[in-house]
Design an enzyme around this catalytic site. Structure first.
Site, PDB file in Angstrom:
ATOM      1  N   LEU A 174      15.043  -1.752  -0.902  1.00 55.84           N
ATOM      2  CA  LEU A 174      14.583  -0.813  -2.400  1.00 55.84           C
ATOM      3  C   LEU A 174      12.988  -0.849  -2.213  1.00 55.84           C
ATOM      4  O   LEU A 174      12.320  -1.664  -1.769  1.00 55.84           O
ATOM      5  CB  LEU A 174      14.758  -1.568  -3.574  1.00 55.84           C
ATOM      6  CG  LEU A 174      16.481  -1.739  -3.719  1.00 55.84           C
ATOM      7  CD1 LEU A 174      16.668  -2.425  -5.264  1.00 55.84           C
ATOM      8  CD2 LEU A 174      17.229  -0.392  -3.710  1.00 55.84           C
ATOM      9  N   ASP A 175      12.493   0.370  -2.534  1.00 55.95           N
ATOM     10  CA  ASP A 175      11.118   0.598  -2.691  1.00 55.95           C
ATOM     11  C   ASP A 175      10.622  -0.111  -3.637  1.00 55.95           C
ATOM     12  O   ASP A 175      11.052  -0.780  -4.476  1.00 55.95           O
ATOM     13  CB  ASP A 175      10.652   2.245  -2.948  1.00 55.95           C
ATOM     14  CG  ASP A 175      11.441   3.117  -1.998  1.00 55.95           C
ATOM     15  OD1 ASP A 175      11.296   2.899  -0.807  1.00 55.95           O
ATOM     16  OD2 ASP A 175      11.640   4.244  -2.122  1.00 55.95           O
ATOM     17  N   ARG A 176       9.211  -0.400  -3.481  1.00 63.68           N
ATOM     18  CA  ARG A 176       8.317  -1.276  -4.196  1.00 63.68           C
ATOM     19  C   ARG A 176       8.565  -0.740  -5.876  1.00 63.68           C
ATOM     20  O   ARG A 176       8.990  -1.770  -6.815  1.00 63.68           O
ATOM     21  CB  ARG A 176       6.929  -1.115  -4.058  1.00 63.68           C
ATOM     22  CG  ARG A 176       6.111  -1.784  -5.237  1.00 63.68           C
ATOM     23  CD  ARG A 176       4.587  -1.854  -4.653  1.00 63.68           C
ATOM     24  NE  ARG A 176       3.836  -0.846  -4.506  1.00 63.68           N
ATOM     25  CZ  ARG A 176       3.160  -0.055  -5.227  1.00 63.68           C
ATOM     26  NH1 ARG A 176       3.185  -0.855  -6.632  1.00 63.68           N
ATOM     27  NH2 ARG A 176       2.584   0.998  -5.036  1.00 63.68           N
ATOM     28  N   THR A 178      11.308   0.934  -6.964  1.00 62.52           N
ATOM     29  CA  THR A 178      12.549   0.888  -7.530  1.00 62.52           C
ATOM     30  C   THR A 178      12.953  -0.495  -7.921  1.00 62.52           C
ATOM     31  O   THR A 178      12.749  -1.264  -7.591  1.00 62.52           O
ATOM     32  CB  THR A 178      13.560   1.744  -6.278  1.00 62.52           C
ATOM     33  OG1 THR A 178      13.067   2.747  -5.789  1.00 62.52           O
ATOM     34  CG2 THR A 178      14.933   1.604  -6.678  1.00 62.52           C
TER      35      THR A 178
END
Length: 358
Positions: A174-176, A178
């Site tokens: 997951l992106d930072r 998100t």
């Protein structure tokens, strides 16, 4: 010459010897592993061994003591001489924690310190509700400890150093910025099953996000995606729509609409069967609905507790899966996300959110 013995467990079984040795010796090049095996500095059950030999439960791997990193020697000495596993949680800054053998749990100290909550956890897998602004692995922009290191600290505090080659780690990304459901391995069997299920699209993922504009009806987007080779002025990779990219399928379902400082916004429920880098962000922007605050993909900058609202709120797993994960897992919305919904989309009440998550 002194040798240190390591006994293979079920989390080491059926792995190639050279792969296990690489983990044991901090990922040294395979060419160096082959050299050590040829010279007899590493043995399997007292005999010289080939790199591609498969290790079985209770096999003994013998490694010349001078090859081992200092921490590996001390870990092994502690286990052999004192009958217990000692763990120093240096990467998170927590004090030393000493744990007994046989899987005795030691999560009491960590529970008050962890920046996330567990959604599901057993001996094979751990699924957390990822907080905002935390990277999954090292190398991100955030000054906060990456979650992979925090999870590893918890794992070794709870179970000690029982395995030669297994290391707990993230099973997807997951992106930072998100938030939401994020899975980590707790065993080799857990890692293998989850990874295979993801590869065969057996795990369904759903997200909630705020996008700019009014989305009036359900949409299906299936443009292929690839990473940009060069991302000028950015410290991370962006993605782009490309005919030569990998297949990507996104379903967008509008929930309700409102306004944010004069701009129309829509709360959207996204379903994806693939997991390409920035898939939801790119697809949504490409169809005229950039995520609110997502300046990398054409969104308007915002001044809030979060500058992007994308939450992995649900995973659906195959029924009767071998890891005993419930068929449906749901992660509560972060407080910041709840606050912006209450302020700018007053139709979304707690009961409405519960309906979304059914």
């Amino acid at each position: 010459m002194n040798f240190v013995n390591f006994t293979a467990s079920h989390n080491d079984a059926d792995r190639r010897l050279d792969k296990i040795i690489r983990r044991l010796l901090d990922n040294i090049p395979l060419s160096v592993v082959y050299k050590y095996l040829r010279k007899g500095l590493i043995k399997l059950n007292g005999q010289r061994a080939e790199p591609d030999m498969r290790v079985r439960v209770n096999d003994i791997i013998e490694v010349a003591e001078f090859l081992l990193p200092a921490e590996k020697k001390s870990e092994k000495a502690t286990q052999d001489n004192h009958g217990k596993n000692t763990f120093s949680a240096t990467s998170t800054g927590n004090p030393e924690i000493t744990g007994k053998k046989n899987g005795t749990q030691h999560t009491g100290y960590f529970s008050a310190k962890l920046p996330f909550s567990d959604i599901f956890k057993n001996r094979d897998i751990r699924i957390i509700n990822k907080p905002y602004d935390y990277t999954v692995q090292d190398g991100g922009k955030s000054s906060l400890q990456p979650l992979s290191r925090i999870i590893a600290d918890c794992y070794y505090a709870e179970y000690g150093y029982q395995y030669i080659s297994f290391r707990p780690g993230p099973l997807h990304r997951l992106d930072r910025k998100t938030t939401g459901l994020l899975a980590f391995s707790q065993s080799l069997a857990g890692a293998r099953w989850f990874s295979a299920a993801m590869q065969h699209n057996l795990i369904k993922k759903e997200y909630l996000s705020l996008v700019e504009g009014i989305m009036q009806s359900e949409q299906i987007w299936d443009e292929p995606i690839q990473r940009k080779t060069h991302t000028a002025g950015k410290n991370f990779h962006l993605s782009e729509i490309s005919g030569t990219g990998k297949p990507a399928w996104t379903q967008a379902i509008p929930v309700c609409s409102g306004t944010y400082h004069g701009r129309t916004i829509t709360l959207v429920r996204f379903r994806i069967d693939t997991g390409r880098t920035h898939q939801i962000r790119l697809h949504s922007s490409n169809h005229g609905f950039p995520l609110l605050g997502d300046t990398a993909y054409g969104g308007t900058a915002i001044q809030e507790q979060q500058n992007l609202y994308l939450h992995a709120f649900r995973m659906v797993f195959p029924e009767d899966n071998p890891l005993k994960i419930p068929e449906k897992l749901t992660a509560p919305l972060p407080e910041n996300f709840q606050n912006i919904l209450q302020k700018h989309l007053p139709e979304i009440t707690a009961p409405a959110y519960n309906i979304i998550c059914l």
